[in-house]
Design a protein around this motif. Structure first.
Motif, PDB file in Angstrom:
ATOM      1  N   PHE A 102      72.085 -46.469  55.957  1.00 39.86           N
ATOM      2  CA  PHE A 102      70.959 -46.438  55.605  1.00 39.86           C
ATOM      3  C   PHE A 102      70.379 -45.602  54.837  1.00 39.86           C
ATOM      4  O   PHE A 102      69.410 -45.799  53.694  1.00 39.86           O
ATOM      5  CB  PHE A 102      69.848 -46.807  56.781  1.00 39.86           C
ATOM      6  CG  PHE A 102      69.807 -48.231  57.561  1.00 39.86           C
ATOM      7  CD1 PHE A 102      69.540 -49.475  57.069  1.00 39.86           C
ATOM      8  CD2 PHE A 102      70.202 -48.372  58.919  1.00 39.86           C
ATOM      9  CE1 PHE A 102      69.433 -50.365  57.367  1.00 39.86           C
ATOM     10  CE2 PHE A 102      70.310 -49.422  59.420  1.00 39.86           C
ATOM     11  CZ  PHE A 102      70.147 -50.658  58.925  1.00 39.86           C
ATOM     12  N   LEU A 103      70.674 -44.266  54.904  1.00 41.41           N
ATOM     13  CA  LEU A 103      70.418 -43.155  54.025  1.00 41.41           C
ATOM     14  C   LEU A 103      70.857 -43.458  52.693  1.00 41.41           C
ATOM     15  O   LEU A 103      70.196 -43.165  51.539  1.00 41.41           O
ATOM     16  CB  LEU A 103      70.898 -41.987  54.934  1.00 41.41           C
ATOM     17  CG  LEU A 103      70.435 -40.581  53.838  1.00 41.41           C
ATOM     18  CD1 LEU A 103      69.134 -40.491  53.724  1.00 41.41           C
ATOM     19  CD2 LEU A 103      71.494 -39.543  54.370  1.00 41.41           C
ATOM     20  N   GLY A 104      72.258 -43.682  52.647  1.00 43.38           N
ATOM     21  CA  GLY A 104      72.777 -44.006  51.333  1.00 43.38           C
ATOM     22  C   GLY A 104      71.930 -45.332  50.604  1.00 43.38           C
ATOM     23  O   GLY A 104      71.982 -45.123  49.376  1.00 43.38           O
ATOM     24  N   LEU A 105      71.786 -46.239  51.228  1.00 44.99           N
ATOM     25  CA  LEU A 105      71.022 -47.570  50.767  1.00 44.99           C
ATOM     26  C   LEU A 105      69.680 -47.201  50.132  1.00 44.99           C
ATOM     27  O   LEU A 105      69.273 -47.282  49.012  1.00 44.99           O
ATOM     28  CB  LEU A 105      71.144 -48.606  51.818  1.00 44.99           C
ATOM     29  CG  LEU A 105      72.308 -49.219  52.028  1.00 44.99           C
ATOM     30  CD1 LEU A 105      72.129 -50.296  52.846  1.00 44.99           C
ATOM     31  CD2 LEU A 105      72.721 -50.246  50.456  1.00 44.99           C
ATOM     32  N   ALA A 106      69.052 -46.250  51.056  1.00 42.95           N
ATOM     33  CA  ALA A 106      67.658 -46.008  50.770  1.00 42.95           C
ATOM     34  C   ALA A 106      67.576 -44.949  49.452  1.00 42.95           C
ATOM     35  O   ALA A 106      66.974 -45.100  48.723  1.00 42.95           O
ATOM     36  CB  ALA A 106      66.954 -45.176  52.021  1.00 42.95           C
ATOM     37  N   CYS A 107      68.519 -44.022  49.549  1.00 43.26           N
ATOM     38  CA  CYS A 107      68.513 -43.215  48.429  1.00 43.26           C
ATOM     39  C   CYS A 107      68.904 -43.956  46.892  1.00 43.26           C
ATOM     40  O   CYS A 107      68.455 -43.778  45.940  1.00 43.26           O
ATOM     41  CB  CYS A 107      69.482 -41.874  48.391  1.00 43.26           C
ATOM     42  SG  CYS A 107      69.046 -40.901  49.956  1.00 43.26           S
ATOM     43  N   SER A 108      70.079 -44.828  47.082  1.00 42.68           N
ATOM     44  CA  SER A 108      70.580 -45.456  46.174  1.00 42.68           C
ATOM     45  C   SER A 108      69.275 -46.423  45.533  1.00 42.68           C
ATOM     46  O   SER A 108      69.226 -46.699  44.313  1.00 42.68           O
ATOM     47  CB  SER A 108      71.722 -46.398  46.449  1.00 42.68           C
ATOM     48  OG  SER A 108      72.177 -47.087  45.200  1.00 42.68           O
ATOM     49  N   LEU A 109      68.722 -47.198  46.604  1.00 37.78           N
ATOM     50  CA  LEU A 109      67.685 -48.187  45.918  1.00 37.78           C
ATOM     51  C   LEU A 109      66.462 -47.530  45.360  1.00 37.78           C
ATOM     52  O   LEU A 109      65.859 -48.000  44.367  1.00 37.78           O
ATOM     53  CB  LEU A 109      67.422 -49.007  47.010  1.00 37.78           C
ATOM     54  CG  LEU A 109      68.512 -50.123  47.515  1.00 37.78           C
ATOM     55  CD1 LEU A 109      67.988 -50.835  49.017  1.00 37.78           C
ATOM     56  CD2 LEU A 109      68.646 -51.122  46.718  1.00 37.78           C
ATOM     57  N   THR A 110      65.953 -46.393  45.781  1.00 36.20           N
ATOM     58  CA  THR A 110      64.889 -45.693  45.518  1.00 36.20           C
ATOM     59  C   THR A 110      65.201 -45.072  44.013  1.00 36.20           C
ATOM     60  O   THR A 110      64.336 -45.076  43.129  1.00 36.20           O
ATOM     61  CB  THR A 110      64.518 -44.301  46.177  1.00 36.20           C
ATOM     62  OG1 THR A 110      64.308 -44.968  47.675  1.00 36.20           O
ATOM     63  CG2 THR A 110      63.253 -43.866  45.889  1.00 36.20           C
ATOM     64  N   ALA A 111      66.497 -44.638  43.879  1.00 35.14           N
ATOM     65  CA  ALA A 111      66.924 -43.865  42.651  1.00 35.14           C
ATOM     66  C   ALA A 111      66.920 -44.940  41.292  1.00 35.14           C
ATOM     67  O   ALA A 111      66.768 -44.442  40.186  1.00 35.14           O
ATOM     68  CB  ALA A 111      68.316 -43.243  42.512  1.00 35.14           C
ATOM     69  N   GLN A 112      67.052 -46.211  41.760  1.00 36.52           N
ATOM     70  CA  GLN A 112      67.223 -47.286  40.520  1.00 36.52           C
ATOM     71  C   GLN A 112      66.023 -48.031  40.318  1.00 36.52           C
ATOM     72  O   GLN A 112      65.871 -48.694  39.445  1.00 36.52           O
ATOM     73  CB  GLN A 112      68.238 -48.244  41.028  1.00 36.52           C
ATOM     74  CG  GLN A 112      67.804 -49.092  42.000  1.00 36.52           C
ATOM     75  CD  GLN A 112      69.023 -50.382  42.320  1.00 36.52           C
ATOM     76  OE1 GLN A 112      70.068 -50.066  41.951  1.00 36.52           O
ATOM     77  NE2 GLN A 112      68.533 -51.318  42.892  1.00 36.52           N
ATOM     78  N   ILE A 113      64.877 -47.605  40.958  1.00 37.10           N
ATOM     79  CA  ILE A 113      63.488 -48.020  40.745  1.00 37.10           C
ATOM     80  C   ILE A 113      62.983 -47.511  39.203  1.00 37.10           C
ATOM     81  O   ILE A 113      63.201 -46.225  39.087  1.00 37.10           O
ATOM     82  CB  ILE A 113      62.420 -47.641  41.598  1.00 37.10           C
ATOM     83  CG1 ILE A 113      62.963 -48.449  43.014  1.00 37.10           C
ATOM     84  CG2 ILE A 113      61.076 -48.203  41.348  1.00 37.10           C
ATOM     85  CD1 ILE A 113      61.976 -48.028  44.044  1.00 37.10           C
ATOM     86  N   PRO A 114      62.559 -48.074  38.429  1.00 34.46           N
ATOM     87  CA  PRO A 114      62.255 -47.682  37.189  1.00 34.46           C
ATOM     88  C   PRO A 114      61.250 -46.454  37.106  1.00 34.46           C
ATOM     89  O   PRO A 114      61.414 -45.528  36.107  1.00 34.46           O
ATOM     90  CB  PRO A 114      61.615 -48.964  36.308  1.00 34.46           C
ATOM     91  CG  PRO A 114      62.494 -50.138  36.832  1.00 34.46           C
ATOM     92  CD  PRO A 114      62.430 -49.829  38.276  1.00 34.46           C
TER      93      PRO A 114
END
Length: 395
Positions: A35-47
């Motif tokens: 979940f940490l990896g997903l949260a960081c990845s998904l947050t970083a790709q938000i415009p």
């Protein structure tokens, strides 16, 4: 609105699940890393995040590196989680070194390339290293996930694993698409499907959501199950608490509907405290009431646990009345055993609480049986007796 939900929704869901999960060891810890990896990845790709990171650091592609780093972490943690779910102490050690080496190569190529556009130098090598860092772990997730799903006896767990596997397959397809897109300028060919909205937007969003839903499903349903148990035990627990406040380790501060945390522990404590309350009422339990209500319930067609719960609810109602009037029947009855283990006992007490609540809503008199009138009570001349904290019936 649709674009905002697509951009922010998965990231918010990932952070919400991560922050509501407590620490643990083994598989639970690996799931938190997922979940940490997903949260960081998904947050970083938000415009919005990309713009902020670009303005702060001066690098327009640093957010994408964070996005890719989160995915490498997610893939490695996912295969570690699946290994533990299948009974292995940990995943293959070489996969951890492989992921670390792949990430190191990614960082080298990221530093060498001026930007991450497909036509830029070293981008193809960067994408190949990114795909290679994840591919063994993602393959392990699919293989072990399907294996454990076939053997799992719990339907929720089977559904969860299949969702994770489906999301991982979509993720592999998206990874292959991005790699082909990066290779096409260098190799001199055009792969039109890689530039379609389905490949660029729908495919990764579907992959993220399936993995998130699959990983969060057991936790969410477990929370909902214990939330409902806690509330359903409430009517019986409150009645016993009003009669014997000493049974509660902590007095209630908010309504049950607002209790959202530590529900597994709260349900366990509520079961123990109900048993303490029933034990305190033991001198006031009239066997005549129990026998009369049991006969009436049998005549009405009730059987099994439904009959036992109805009888116990009526007996407790009469005992509470006797407790309130400071009198006890000529004979006293024992507290019933209940379930065979904690889960079964909890289910029994939930049924008793439901019957108790329904009787109160039906305006059943405080003395539900005339059996009390046929057995004269005697006043209480001393305390009802001593009991230990967390006592369970042995009668």
């Amino acid at each position: 609105m649709g674009d905002a939900l697509r951009q922010w929704g998965p990231a918010v869901l990932a952070w919400a699940v991560l922050l509501t999960r407590r620490g643990g060891t083994g598989a639970r810890r690996c799931l938190r890393w997922v979940f940490l990896g997903l949260a960081c990845s998904l947050t970083a790709q938000i415009p919005f995040t990309t713009v902020v990171v670009s303005q702060v650091t001066g690098s327009g592609d640093l957010a994408r590196l964070v996005n890719h780093t989160g995915m490498v972490l997610t893939a490695w943690a996912g295969q570690e989680f699946m290994a533990r779910m299948n009974g292995y102490p940990r995943g293959p050690r070489w996969q951890a070194w492989w992921a670390a080496a792949g990430f190191a190569v990614m960082c080298v190529f990221f530093a060498a390339t001026p930007d991450l556009r497909p036509q830029s130098p070293w981008v193809m090598e960067y994408c190949l290293a990114y795909a290679a860092a994840q591919l063994p772990a993602l393959t392990t997730v699919v293989v072990l996930g399907l294996r454990h799903a076939r053997r799992a006896g719990d339907r929720v767990l089977r559904t969860s694993l299949r969702l994770v596997v489906a999301g991982t397959v979509f993720g592999v397809l998206y990874l292959a698409n991005k790699t082909i897109l990066a290779m096409s300028p260098r190799l001199g060919f055009e792969f039109a499907p890689s530039r379609t909205p389905v490949a660029r937007e729908a495919l990764p969003t579907t992959a993220y959501l399936l993995v998130l839903l699959g990983a969060a499903l057991p936790t969410a349903l477990g929370w909902l199950h214990h939330y409902r148990l806690h509330r359903r035990l409430g009517p019986l627990w409150r009645a016993l608490y009003r009669a014997e406040p000493a049974i509660a380790l902590d007095p209630p501060r908010v309504p049950d509907v607002l209790v959202l945390r530590d529900l597994r522990l709260r349900v366990y404590r509520r079961v123990i405290e109900i048993r303490d309350g029933l034990l305190a009422l033991q001198p006031y339990r009239d066997p005549a009431v129990t026998e009369t209500v049991h006969a009436q319930a049998t005549e009405s067609g009730l059987t099994g646990r439904a009959r036992d719960a109805a009888v116990e609810a009526a007996t407790v109602t009469a005992a509470l009345h006797a407790h309130a009037t400071k009198s006890v029947p000529a004979r006293s009855g024992l507290v019933p055993h209940g379930g065979t283990d904690l889960a079964d006992d909890t289910a029994f007490l939930v049924a008793v609480s439901r019957a108790f609540r329904n009787a109160r809503r039906s305006r059943v008199p405080d003395r539900p049986s005339r059996a009390l009138d046929r057995h004269p009570a005697r006043p209480v001349t001393g305390p009802a007796g001593q009991r230990g904290r967390g006592g369970r019936s042995t009668g």
